[in-house]
Write a protein that holds these residues in place. Structure first.
Motif, PDB file in Angstrom:
ATOM      1  N   PHE A 246       0.834  -1.194   0.000  1.00 28.96           N
ATOM      2  CA  PHE A 246       0.000   0.000   0.000  1.00 28.96           C
ATOM      3  C   PHE A 246       0.865   1.238   0.000  1.00 28.96           C
ATOM      4  O   PHE A 246       2.064   1.183   0.251  1.00 28.96           O
ATOM      5  N   TYR A 247       0.241   2.368  -0.302  1.00 24.29           N
ATOM      6  CA  TYR A 247       0.894   3.653  -0.097  1.00 24.29           C
ATOM      7  C   TYR A 247      -0.035   4.505   0.746  1.00 24.29           C
ATOM      8  O   TYR A 247      -1.252   4.295   0.780  1.00 24.29           O
ATOM      9  N   HIS A 248       0.551   5.435   1.477  1.00 18.47           N
ATOM     10  CA  HIS A 248      -0.212   6.236   2.435  1.00 18.47           C
ATOM     11  C   HIS A 248       0.342   7.659   2.443  1.00 18.47           C
ATOM     12  O   HIS A 248       1.492   7.887   2.099  1.00 18.47           O
ATOM     13  N   HIS A 249      -0.485   8.571   2.832  1.00 21.06           N
ATOM     14  CA  HIS A 249      -0.125   9.978   2.947  1.00 21.06           C
ATOM     15  C   HIS A 249      -0.869  10.539   4.154  1.00 21.06           C
ATOM     16  O   HIS A 249      -1.977  10.091   4.459  1.00 21.06           O
ATOM     17  N   HIS A 250      -0.288  11.493   4.811  1.00 18.08           N
ATOM     18  CA  HIS A 250      -0.912  12.032   6.024  1.00 18.08           C
ATOM     19  C   HIS A 250      -2.295  12.614   5.763  1.00 18.08           C
ATOM     20  O   HIS A 250      -3.106  12.736   6.671  1.00 18.08           O
ATOM     21  N   SER A 251      -2.628  12.958   4.524  1.00 18.09           N
ATOM     22  CA  SER A 251      -3.938  13.525   4.218  1.00 18.09           C
ATOM     23  C   SER A 251      -4.998  12.458   3.928  1.00 18.09           C
ATOM     24  O   SER A 251      -6.176  12.762   3.851  1.00 18.09           O
ATOM     25  N   TYR A 252      -4.590  11.173   3.785  1.00 20.99           N
ATOM     26  CA  TYR A 252      -5.539  10.093   3.500  1.00 20.99           C
ATOM     27  C   TYR A 252      -6.189   9.597   4.788  1.00 20.99           C
ATOM     28  O   TYR A 252      -5.535   9.521   5.821  1.00 20.99           O
ATOM     29  N   THR A 253      -7.434   9.187   4.700  1.00 24.15           N
ATOM     30  CA  THR A 253      -8.085   8.587   5.861  1.00 24.15           C
ATOM     31  C   THR A 253      -7.664   7.139   6.040  1.00 24.15           C
ATOM     32  O   THR A 253      -7.703   6.611   7.139  1.00 24.15           O
ATOM     33  N   GLU A 254      -7.247   6.490   4.948  1.00 26.84           N
ATOM     34  CA  GLU A 254      -6.709   5.136   5.016  1.00 26.84           C
ATOM     35  C   GLU A 254      -5.784   4.903   3.832  1.00 26.84           C
ATOM     36  O   GLU A 254      -5.820   5.652   2.856  1.00 26.84           O
ATOM     37  N   PRO A 255      -4.938   3.867   3.915  1.00 26.29           N
ATOM     38  CA  PRO A 255      -3.987   3.631   2.823  1.00 26.29           C
ATOM     39  C   PRO A 255      -4.679   3.215   1.527  1.00 26.29           C
ATOM     40  O   PRO A 255      -5.802   2.734   1.533  1.00 26.29           O
ATOM     41  N   LYS A 256      -3.960   3.383   0.416  1.00 26.44           N
ATOM     42  CA  LYS A 256      -4.398   2.939  -0.908  1.00 26.44           C
ATOM     43  C   LYS A 256      -3.632   1.650  -1.201  1.00 26.44           C
ATOM     44  O   LYS A 256      -2.397   1.647  -1.189  1.00 26.44           O
ATOM     45  N   TYR A 257      -4.332   0.570  -1.474  1.00 23.77           N
ATOM     46  CA  TYR A 257      -3.720  -0.750  -1.601  1.00 23.77           C
ATOM     47  C   TYR A 257      -3.278  -1.080  -3.011  1.00 23.77           C
ATOM     48  O   TYR A 257      -3.907  -0.685  -3.982  1.00 23.77           O
ATOM     49  N   GLY A 258      -2.193  -1.860  -3.101  1.00 26.52           N
ATOM     50  CA  GLY A 258      -1.691  -2.353  -4.372  1.00 26.52           C
ATOM     51  C   GLY A 258      -2.541  -3.519  -4.858  1.00 26.52           C
ATOM     52  O   GLY A 258      -3.413  -4.019  -4.133  1.00 26.52           O
ATOM     53  N   PRO A 259      -2.277  -4.003  -6.078  1.00 25.98           N
ATOM     54  CA  PRO A 259      -3.038  -5.109  -6.651  1.00 25.98           C
ATOM     55  C   PRO A 259      -3.016  -6.354  -5.761  1.00 25.98           C
ATOM     56  O   PRO A 259      -1.961  -6.800  -5.321  1.00 25.98           O
ATOM     57  N   GLY A 260      -4.182  -6.891  -5.463  1.00 28.48           N
ATOM     58  CA  GLY A 260      -4.296  -8.097  -4.654  1.00 28.48           C
ATOM     59  C   GLY A 260      -4.125  -7.900  -3.164  1.00 28.48           C
ATOM     60  O   GLY A 260      -4.191  -8.853  -2.393  1.00 28.48           O
ATOM     61  N   MET A 261      -3.907  -6.668  -2.721  1.00 26.11           N
ATOM     62  CA  MET A 261      -3.716  -6.374  -1.289  1.00 26.11           C
ATOM     63  C   MET A 261      -4.986  -5.707  -0.751  1.00 26.11           C
ATOM     64  O   MET A 261      -5.698  -5.035  -1.492  1.00 26.11           O
TER      65      MET A 261
END
Length: 105
Positions: free
Chosen positions: A38-53
């Motif tokens: 996943f990738y995450h940023h302090h402005s996101y409410t939750e991480p953005k997941y990679g394929p299959g994650m």
């Protein structure tokens, strides 16, 4: 770190400064290319997941200063030895990582 099947593992990933760049958490199994969890940023409410994650097995929290991420692996289900990386993405140079998190599970 050794974690038994069914347990949860939490890592620390200190990125130093709060800025506009994302932080990524990657998995590399022996003999394979790194894979985006996943990738995450302090402005996101939750991480953005990679394929299959998904959030079923992975999550992340961020401290209030936006400088330290805590990637979480939930309900460990494999018996392989993998290496996990925390990497900061810089738009002009790509990934930079000073953190390699080795983990046997």
């Amino acid at each position: 770190m050794s974690v038994n099947r069914g347990q949860t593992a939490t890592f620390n990933c200190d990125v130093g400064v709060k800025n506009n760049h994302i932080t990524a958490f990657l998995l590399q199994s022996p003999g394979k290319s790194p894979q985006l969890i996943f990738y995450h940023h302090h402005s996101y409410t939750e991480p953005k997941y990679g394929p299959g994650m998904s959030s079923v097995h992975f999550g992340s929290s961020i401290n209030s200063a936006g400088t330290e991420y805590q990637p979480v692996m939930k309900n460990i289900y494999t018996m392989d030895t993998d290496t996990y990386y925390c990497a900061k993405w810089y738009d002009n140079i790509g990934f930079h990582s000073d953190t390699q998190l080795g983990k046997k599970h």
